[in-house]
Structure formats: C-alpha cells, structure tokens
Design a protein around this motif. Sequence first.
Motif, PDB file in Angstrom:
ATOM      1  N   SER A 156       0.826  -1.203   0.000  1.00  0.00           N
ATOM      2  CA  SER A 156       0.000   0.000   0.000  1.00  0.00           C
ATOM      3  C   SER A 156       0.866   1.261   0.000  1.00  0.00           C
ATOM      4  N   GLY A 157       0.627   2.134  -0.978  1.00  0.00           N
ATOM      5  CA  GLY A 157       1.358   3.385  -1.080  1.00  0.00           C
ATOM      6  C   GLY A 157       2.721   3.279  -1.724  1.00  0.00           C
ATOM      7  N   ASP A 158       3.177   2.074  -2.075  1.00  0.00           N
ATOM      8  CA  ASP A 158       4.500   1.922  -2.681  1.00  0.00           C
ATOM      9  C   ASP A 158       4.408   2.125  -4.192  1.00  0.00           C
ATOM     10  N   VAL A 159       5.551   2.097  -4.858  1.00  0.00           N
ATOM     11  CA  VAL A 159       5.620   2.558  -6.249  1.00  0.00           C
ATOM     12  C   VAL A 159       4.846   1.681  -7.231  1.00  0.00           C
ATOM     13  N   TYR A 160       4.660   0.390  -6.924  1.00  0.00           N
ATOM     14  CA  TYR A 160       3.939  -0.494  -7.835  1.00  0.00           C
ATOM     15  C   TYR A 160       2.602  -0.961  -7.273  1.00  0.00           C
ATOM     16  N   ALA A 161       2.098  -0.275  -6.268  1.00  0.00           N
ATOM     17  CA  ALA A 161       0.781  -0.637  -5.738  1.00  0.00           C
ATOM     18  C   ALA A 161      -0.300  -0.387  -6.779  1.00  0.00           C
ATOM     19  N   ASP A 162      -0.172   0.698  -7.531  1.00  0.00           N
ATOM     20  CA  ASP A 162      -1.104   1.035  -8.613  1.00  0.00           C
ATOM     21  C   ASP A 162      -0.378   0.822  -9.928  1.00  0.00           C
ATOM     22  N   LEU A 163      -0.549  -0.356 -10.502  1.00  0.00           N
ATOM     23  CA  LEU A 163       0.193  -0.691 -11.711  1.00  0.00           C
ATOM     24  C   LEU A 163      -0.222   0.170 -12.895  1.00  0.00           C
ATOM     25  N   ASP A 164      -1.498   0.511 -12.982  1.00  0.00           N
ATOM     26  CA  ASP A 164      -1.917   1.343 -14.106  1.00  0.00           C
ATOM     27  C   ASP A 164      -1.225   2.699 -14.068  1.00  0.00           C
TER      28      ASP A 164
ATOM     29  N   HIS B 203      -1.825 -10.063 -10.221  1.00  0.00           N
ATOM     30  CA  HIS B 203      -0.948  -8.896 -10.388  1.00  0.00           C
ATOM     31  C   HIS B 203      -0.330  -8.895 -11.781  1.00  0.00           C
ATOM     32  N   LEU B 204       0.045 -10.084 -12.276  1.00  0.00           N
ATOM     33  CA  LEU B 204       0.610 -10.203 -13.625  1.00  0.00           C
ATOM     34  C   LEU B 204      -0.418  -9.792 -14.675  1.00  0.00           C
ATOM     35  N   LEU B 205      -1.647 -10.252 -14.523  1.00  0.00           N
ATOM     36  CA  LEU B 205      -2.684  -9.878 -15.478  1.00  0.00           C
ATOM     37  C   LEU B 205      -2.963  -8.381 -15.431  1.00  0.00           C
ATOM     38  N   ALA B 206      -2.923  -7.809 -14.233  1.00  0.00           N
ATOM     39  CA  ALA B 206      -3.125  -6.360 -14.110  1.00  0.00           C
ATOM     40  C   ALA B 206      -2.021  -5.594 -14.820  1.00  0.00           C
ATOM     41  N   LEU B 207      -0.794  -6.111 -14.744  1.00  0.00           N
ATOM     42  CA  LEU B 207       0.312  -5.460 -15.443  1.00  0.00           C
ATOM     43  C   LEU B 207       0.112  -5.516 -16.950  1.00  0.00           C
ATOM     44  N   PHE B 208      -0.247  -6.676 -17.469  1.00  0.00           N
ATOM     45  CA  PHE B 208      -0.452  -6.799 -18.911  1.00  0.00           C
ATOM     46  C   PHE B 208      -1.622  -5.950 -19.380  1.00  0.00           C
ATOM     47  N   ALA B 209      -2.673  -5.891 -18.579  1.00  0.00           N
ATOM     48  CA  ALA B 209      -3.811  -5.052 -18.957  1.00  0.00           C
ATOM     49  C   ALA B 209      -3.413  -3.584 -19.008  1.00  0.00           C
ATOM     50  N   ALA B 210      -2.598  -3.154 -18.036  1.00  0.00           N
ATOM     51  CA  ALA B 210      -2.128  -1.765 -18.034  1.00  0.00           C
ATOM     52  C   ALA B 210      -1.229  -1.498 -19.237  1.00  0.00           C
ATOM     53  N   CYS B 211      -0.374  -2.447 -19.565  1.00  0.00           N
ATOM     54  CA  CYS B 211       0.498  -2.275 -20.729  1.00  0.00           C
ATOM     55  C   CYS B 211      -0.309  -2.199 -22.020  1.00  0.00           C
ATOM     56  N   GLU B 212      -1.385  -2.968 -22.096  1.00  0.00           N
ATOM     57  CA  GLU B 212      -2.241  -2.887 -23.277  1.00  0.00           C
ATOM     58  C   GLU B 212      -2.888  -1.510 -23.376  1.00  0.00           C
ATOM     59  N   ARG B 213      -3.355  -0.980 -22.257  1.00  0.00           N
ATOM     60  CA  ARG B 213      -3.999   0.336 -22.273  1.00  0.00           C
ATOM     61  C   ARG B 213      -3.040   1.441 -22.677  1.00  0.00           C
TER      62      ARG B 213
END
Length: 450
Positions: free
Chosen positions: A59-67, A137-147
């Motif tokens: 929480s609050g760290d640099v990769y907490a919000d992957l988007d 978390h991996l899927l969230a990263l890929f979804a953010a990269c797609e966006r």
Amino acid sequence: MRRPELNPALDTTPRTDHGAPAHPRLIGGSRLTGTVPAHLPERLTISLWDFSWYTRAGSGDVYADLDAAVADAAALGYNALRICAAPLLLFGDLGLDTHARALEIEGLGAAPGGGFYGRRTRWYDVPGGYTLDLRSHLLALFAACERHGLVVILASWEYQQSPAFAASPAWFDAIDAVPLAERYRVLAAAWDRMIAFLTTKGHRERIALVELHNEIDFSILPALADGGIEQVSWLLSRHPDLLVTASYGKPPHLAMHRVPEGIGAAQFHVYSYGVLDALQKRIDIRSEGSAGFPNAELRALLRPDAPTVADYGRAAEWKYRATVVTDQMIYGYDWIDPDAWDAWLRAHEGPYREVMRREIESRVIAIAEWARAQRIPALVGEGWVGYTPLHGTFEEGPTGRALAEHGIDTALAYGVWGVVLCSNAAPHHPMWEQRAWQRAQNARILAHPV
C-alpha cells in the motif's frame, strides 16, 4: 512498415584501415541485426522493473497502482518493461499454487533497532508487510500495458534473487529441490504454460521476448550449453512467432563464439565497473567471510551512526542461499555514507573515464556483431556502470549519464533493437525523477531510423 535494407554498395560510412566504422556516431540508420516480429515496435526503450513490480507493491508503494506506474513509464517515452514474471512460482507445477495466490512479501526481514535489512540498497530495499495474488498482479500489469501501449520482456530471476523476498522459504526450497540438470527443462515447461495462459487472456502480442532465465552465468544454473540451449530450442519450436532466449550478465565479449547458437535474441548486459570496481575491491564489500570486516577503508566511508557488524546481525540464513548478495554487501550498502562514496568515485574517476567509455563501446559492438552474424535481434537489457548504494548519485550524475548516452549511441549505430537507458531508470530508483533526461533519450531512440 519497416524500411527496406540498404544496398551495401551504397554504404559510404567512413571506415578505418581495418574496415571498421570510423566512429559509431557516423554510421546512422544501421539496419537491425536481425528480424523483429511484425507485431512488435521497431525500437524498444526498456525500463527494468525486474522483481520490484511485485516486491514493492505494498500500500502506497511505487507499484501498488500498476496502471499509474505503467502510464508514467509511457509518459516518459518507454515502450517496453523487463520483468521477472516468476514462471516457476506461477506455472512451475511445483506445488506452489497456494503461495502464488497469497505471496507474502517480507523483504530481507526486520533489522535490529528498527527498519529492515537492505534499506539503503538498490533492489533489496523491500519493506514488505503485505500479501498479493501474483497471477492477478501479472494480469493487471499486462492489462495496463495494453492500455498504454507497452510490451513486456518476460524473464525469471528465480534462481538468482526473487524468492529471497518472500516471508516463507517454500518458494526457494521448491525450486532448489529441482536437480541442477533438470532446471532448464522445468523453466521451459513453466514458460510454455505461462505463454499459453497469457495467450488465452489475449496478451500474446504484448510479449516482446521470453528469457529462459536472467543472467544464467550469475545464477544457480548450469552453463547454457549444458542443457539450456536445447530447452530454448524446444520453447521456440512451441512458439515460433515469439522471440525466446536466455540472458548473460557478462557475455564473453572477447570470445563470443562460446555463446551457443540457437537463441532467438541476443539479450546481453553491458556493465563497465571501472572506478566503481576499484572502490569495491578497496573496501572489500562484495565478498563474504572476510577476516576483519569492515576494513579500515570501508570504516572511513561509513555513516557516523553505523552499528558494528555483530550488532547489525544478518538476515535469515536461507535468504542468502536464495540470492547472490552477501551479508557484507547488505551491511556495507545499508551503512555507507553515500556522499563519501560519491566523493571517492569522483576523486578517482579520471584514469578510468576513457577506459569505461571504450569498454562499453567495445562490448556493445561485440554483442551487436555476434547477433548480426546469427541474424537475430540484439538488446541491451541492463547497463551501464554497476551496483551502487541506493542514494549514491555517481551513475545518475554527469559521468554516469555520459556513459549511458555513449552506450545508447553505440547501440543505435550498430543496429541494436532494444536498449535500457540505465538499470537505475525505473520507478523504484531515485533516477526516475530525472524525467527530462529520460524523455530526451527515449525520444531519440524511437526517432532513430531503422
């Protein structure tokens, strides 16, 4: 659409008596060393997120919000992230599913007197204290990269570092139980399952590269020729539309024929320690079990509030088996005075400056020309100076940036497809705040003709 290859007869590049280009800056527009799959960018500007994208996600760290993190990388001009995707944990079929769904991140653990071990290191400055579902978390990263229009270089740091940040040794114990001769096979099978999973989720075209493992020469793995290259070939046969390889931390630049043929890309690292190596040897910071540690030279660089080695203690024993760092490194980097460290480097860099510049240039050229002979794309996924304390500024300063720019210049001139600006140019490092420099470097990489 890619530009057609140049006719060699029309090449008017100035050359030396030996036929080599007179200077890499004069080449301009050199064609890539090998063909890049059509679904990928013509140039990659890489930010090294390694395992930090899940070890710094509390929480609050640099990769907490992957988007938000991916959007920020895109705003700086990056189009590729290089990560540890933890294939053995997620898809290794090693009985780790429970841990993958609820991975408890601890870091190197609590230190005496408050704080945690590794607090002033790079990459090991992990406070921990949270649990995450790594597959989600991996899927969230890929979804953010797609966006945001980024691609992902998939690698594994599992036989080098990643499991050391977990609270439980179960992850490390499971992969360590795999016989040495079987590790590449288990890695390849895990990657095969991960690729299939990402494909079903619609993310196959986000995959820029699959590395069997990061820095196989600095990991708990056999040489690539001892079973690894066969597994690269097997994975390539399963996924011929993807680039598959394994990376070297220090490729044999003077004898590149020792690298086995058959990898799908030359993703090698270029570090030139130079004056940094001189300091590390002087203070004996990377060894283990040194009598009389810390020596007088290191004591002269420590913070006034540094505890003794005995008072500071050590992380849990299994964590040192799970990573390449030593207890001397953790103590030294946690308690070094970064101003004193930087002052020593700047006072002594003069005799090393040109040597480091030439070493970076020659290593990039060696990688590129070997890749050209193999007709495969070349990448520099890590570089340029080396491992410094978290708050040291030598690599981020004028000397380090000049060396990085020279490495980038050389890479572009010799047809390297993907290049990192600096291993420290990522959200979990202070260098991320040098935003104008990053934008400028990424812009010129992407604008360089292919």
